[in-house]
Design an enzyme around this catalytic site. Structure first.
Site, mmCIF file in Angstrom:
data_model
loop_
_atom_site.group_PDB
_atom_site.id
_atom_site.type_symbol
_atom_site.label_atom_id
_atom_site.label_comp_id
_atom_site.label_asym_id
_atom_site.label_seq_id
_atom_site.Cartn_x
_atom_site.Cartn_y
_atom_site.Cartn_z
ATOM 1 N N SER A 182 34.788 43.944 29.514
ATOM 2 C CA SER A 182 35.521 43.271 30.594
ATOM 3 C C SER A 182 34.886 41.930 30.951
ATOM 4 C CB SER A 182 35.568 44.160 31.839
ATOM 5 O OG SER A 182 34.272 44.571 32.207
ATOM 6 N N ASN B 156 29.567 52.302 38.953
ATOM 7 C CA ASN B 156 30.797 52.690 39.664
ATOM 8 C C ASN B 156 30.816 52.196 41.111
ATOM 9 O OD1 ASN B 156 31.372 53.912 37.292
ATOM 10 N ND2 ASN B 156 31.064 56.017 37.998
ATOM 11 N N THR C 91 75.320 32.384 57.173
ATOM 12 C CA THR C 91 75.226 33.783 56.774
ATOM 13 C C THR C 91 76.082 33.864 55.511
ATOM 14 O OG1 THR C 91 77.155 34.410 58.086
ATOM 15 C CG2 THR C 91 75.013 34.643 59.153
ATOM 16 N N HIS C 92 75.687 34.677 54.580
ATOM 17 C CA HIS C 92 76.373 34.756 53.277
ATOM 18 C C HIS C 92 76.419 33.392 52.585
ATOM 19 C CE1 HIS C 92 78.021 38.635 54.815
ATOM 20 N NE2 HIS C 92 78.079 37.951 55.944
ATOM 21 N N SER D 284 64.069 13.941 34.405
ATOM 22 C CA SER D 284 64.552 14.525 33.161
ATOM 23 C C SER D 284 64.351 13.504 32.048
ATOM 24 C CB SER D 284 66.032 14.873 33.295
ATOM 25 O OG SER D 284 66.640 14.905 32.015
ATOM 26 N N LYS E 249 68.246 12.338 37.281
ATOM 27 C CA LYS E 249 67.736 13.617 37.775
ATOM 28 C C LYS E 249 66.439 13.489 38.550
ATOM 29 C CE LYS E 249 68.975 17.378 36.953
ATOM 30 N NZ LYS E 249 69.235 18.251 35.838
ATOM 31 N N ASN F 56 64.190 16.601 39.805
ATOM 32 C CA ASN F 56 64.190 18.065 39.832
ATOM 33 C C ASN F 56 63.103 18.639 40.744
ATOM 34 O OD1 ASN F 56 66.270 18.111 37.945
ATOM 35 N ND2 ASN F 56 64.833 17.970 36.237
ATOM 36 N N GLU G 30 60.873 25.488 42.164
ATOM 37 C CA GLU G 30 61.340 26.463 41.172
ATOM 38 C C GLU G 30 60.185 27.307 40.644
ATOM 39 O OE1 GLU G 30 64.732 24.571 38.605
ATOM 40 O OE2 GLU G 30 63.305 23.028 39.175
ATOM 41 N N TYR H 39 35.955 57.967 39.208
ATOM 42 C CA TYR H 39 36.146 56.767 38.391
ATOM 43 C C TYR H 39 36.680 57.125 37.006
ATOM 44 C CZ TYR H 39 35.178 52.523 35.731
ATOM 45 O OH TYR H 39 35.308 51.420 34.934
ATOM 46 N N GLN I 266 39.138 49.639 35.231
ATOM 47 C CA GLN I 266 38.696 48.304 34.813
ATOM 48 C C GLN I 266 39.892 47.339 34.706
ATOM 49 O OE1 GLN I 266 35.347 47.686 32.003
ATOM 50 N NE2 GLN I 266 36.931 47.139 30.535
ATOM 51 N N LYS J 28 41.236 44.338 37.699
ATOM 52 C CA LYS J 28 40.794 42.991 38.097
ATOM 53 C C LYS J 28 41.725 41.865 37.675
ATOM 54 C CE LYS J 28 36.343 44.909 37.746
ATOM 55 N NZ LYS J 28 37.034 46.082 37.152
HETATM 56 N N1 ARG Z 1 33.370 47.210 33.871
HETATM 57 C C1 ARG Z 1 33.601 48.402 34.614
HETATM 58 C C2 ARG Z 1 34.858 48.228 35.485
HETATM 59 O O1 ARG Z 1 35.270 47.141 35.671
HETATM 60 C C3 ARG Z 1 32.422 48.693 35.470
HETATM 61 C C4 ARG Z 1 32.271 50.130 35.802
HETATM 62 C C5 ARG Z 1 31.876 50.904 34.595
HETATM 63 N N2 ARG Z 1 31.627 52.275 34.894
HETATM 64 C C6 ARG Z 1 31.584 53.205 33.954
HETATM 65 N N3 ARG Z 1 31.385 54.435 34.338
HETATM 66 N N4 ARG Z 1 31.743 52.944 32.695
HETATM 67 O O2 ARG Z 1 35.413 49.179 35.964
#
Ligand code: ARG
Length: 461
Positions: free
Chosen positions: A27, A114, A159-160, A281, A287, A289, A294, A321, A326, A329
């Site tokens: 990660s 964790n 409205t509408h 454009s 134009k 835009n 948008e 966990y 993972q 994120k």
């Molecule tokens: N890179 C992991 C995550 O984002 C960190 C936690 C890893 N924990 C584990 N038991 N392998 O979740």
């Protein structure tokens, strides 16, 4: 040749991972964004371990100083991240070991990745709540400035998307201030709830070391430690609440963006977007835009998507966990980046746009927008039941439509043929100025009410 096992957890492994395993498992490509939070968490943890006599002060000092060096290397772009080390946590720790040697190995006492990742991510999302709040405040200020300038500019209310009744530009701008203010309170509320510390939950069960979770919670600005270690490592509600609040906020942005697209079209000409926020454009020279509007309207899709994606990742996960988590994120990073970008672009567009007062006024005056005022006059002056007044007015609208004129262009004679009680002062209520000025009920569109609300928001903001 087989790769050697991971030095962080490879004690029982004879061989290293397959290259594809490394690719799916790592990660670091994205969680390097958590470096500052990871290091703050480690600093709080090391200081606490020393304060509780779990590691020596000397080791804690070496760890603390080493972590400062690691952070400055990362911030200077001099850090070489390794995929083999999986994630930000192990990249930082491995570099710390290179820098300070053996004491680095004591940092992970009474901790697991964790609880570590849960802390890092919470700190990051908490920062985003603050950044979004500041951006929302700036947008609200820009909208209030528009409302103040145009508290009595008259425009059609819809409205509408059909002309309904005349309203004021200021009132319309302040409607969005209400929405974005609710968004601010949603982020503030989520922030309050997320501000508890998972650190010290360790892998899932807590730890046998005599740690002080209050101390680390306080050092990291949390209100208190989380009460259940299983929940602490498996909870991602904070990220989901951030995404949910982001989704609602994004929906508001998208509605405003849509109005700007419509209003800046040649058919409406309600606003002129500044050159700063428009594009041309390559083939059609005329134009102009509204690309920024948008794109805001479209970016909302990724934010909704992130919300659904993380809900889907979390649903059905057994405690505690799982590596699935993972995948939390990137969704949140992308949503936060795009929400902040959309907010900044919207603030710029609103600040720089020029409402076209005359076009707004003439649009408000057409489309029989004061038909309700006429019906209200019949109720007030002739004591007609509203339903009857509605019917009489409808007949007059049909007549005007047939003649191709506005209600105010009908003669008194024509009106009296429809209802004999009608008097010449009915023409007073057919003007849009009188119409908006009369809507003084609390929350109504009258310029006087709008100015009160502008004053209120200027104080709040
Ligand atoms: N890179 C992991 C995550 O984002 C960190 C936690 C890893 N924990 C584990 N038991 N392998 O979740």
């Amino acid at each position: 040749m087989t790769k050697s096992a991971n030095t962080m957890w490879g004690g029982r492994f004879a061989a290293g991972p397959d290259a594809i395993m490394e690719a799916i498992n790592a990660s670091i490509g994205f969680d390097k964004r958590l470096a500052a939070q990871d290091i703050a968490g480690s600093q709080a943890h090391a200081a606490m371990l020393a304060a509780c006599g779990i590691i020596s002060d000397k080791d804690a000092d070496a760890i603390g100083e080493g972590l400062i060096t690691v952070l400055s290397e990362i911030q200077a772009g001099e850090f070489s991240f390794s995929t083999a080390l999986e994630d930000i946590h192990m990249n930082v720790e491995a570099r710390l070991r290179e820098l300070i040697g053996e004491p680095a190995g004591r940092l992970h006492t009474a901790r697991s990745r964790n609880d570590q990742v849960a802390v890092d991510f919470r700190l990051w999302v908490r920062d985003q709540c603050d950044a979004v709040d500041a951006s929302l405040a700036a947008l609200c200020k820009a909208l209030v400035a528009q409302a103040e300038a145009g508290a009595d500019w008259i425009m059609p209310g819809f409205t509408h998307l059909q002309t309904a009744q005349p309203v004021t530009w200021g009132h319309h701008m302040l409607a969005y201030v209400e929405m974005f203010a609710r968004d601010r309170s949603r982020f503030a509320d989520a922030r309050k709830r997320m501000n508890t510390s998972p650190l010290g939950a360790a892998a899932l069960a807590g730890t046998s070391f005599p740690i002080d979770r209050e101390m680390t919670a306080k050092a990291l600005g949390f209100d208190r430690p989380m009460s259940n270690s299983l929940d602490a490592v498996s909870d991602r509600d904070f990220a989901l609440e951030f995404l949910a609040a982001s989704s609602i906020c994004a929906m508001h942005l998208s509605r405003l963006a849509e109005e700007l697209v419509i209003w800046s079209s040649a058919q409406f000409r309600f606003v002129k977007m500044s050159d700063k926020w428009s594009t041309g454009s390559s083939i059609m020279p005329q134009k102009r835009n509204p690309d920024a509007a948008e794109l805001i309207r479209a970016k909302i899709g990724r934010i909704f998507g992130a919300n659904v994606a993380l809900m889907t990742v979390m649903k059905g996960l057994p405690l505690t966990y799982s590596k699935d988590m993972q995948e939390d994120k990137e969704q949140v990073f992308d949503a936060a980046d795009n929400l902040l970008l959309a907010l900044a672009a919207m603030t710029g567009m609103v600040t720089d746009m020029a409402a076209q007062k005359d076009a707004l006024h003439s649009a408000a005056s057409s489309g029989f927008s004061t038909a309700t005022d006429l019906a209200d006059w019949l109720v007030r002056k002739l004591n007609l039941p509203f339903r009857d007044a509605h019917h009489v007015t409808g007949t007059l609208v049909a007549l005007a439509e047939k003649k191709g004129c506005d209600l105010s262009d009908l003669t008194l004679d024509e009106m009296q043929k429809t209802h004999s009680g009608i008097q010449s002062d009915i023409f007073d209520v057919l003007g849009v100025e009188n119409s908006v000025a009369s809507r003084t009920s609390f929350g109504g569109t009258a310029p006087a009410r709008v100015r009160e609300q502008v004053a209120h928001w200027n104080e709040v903001l």
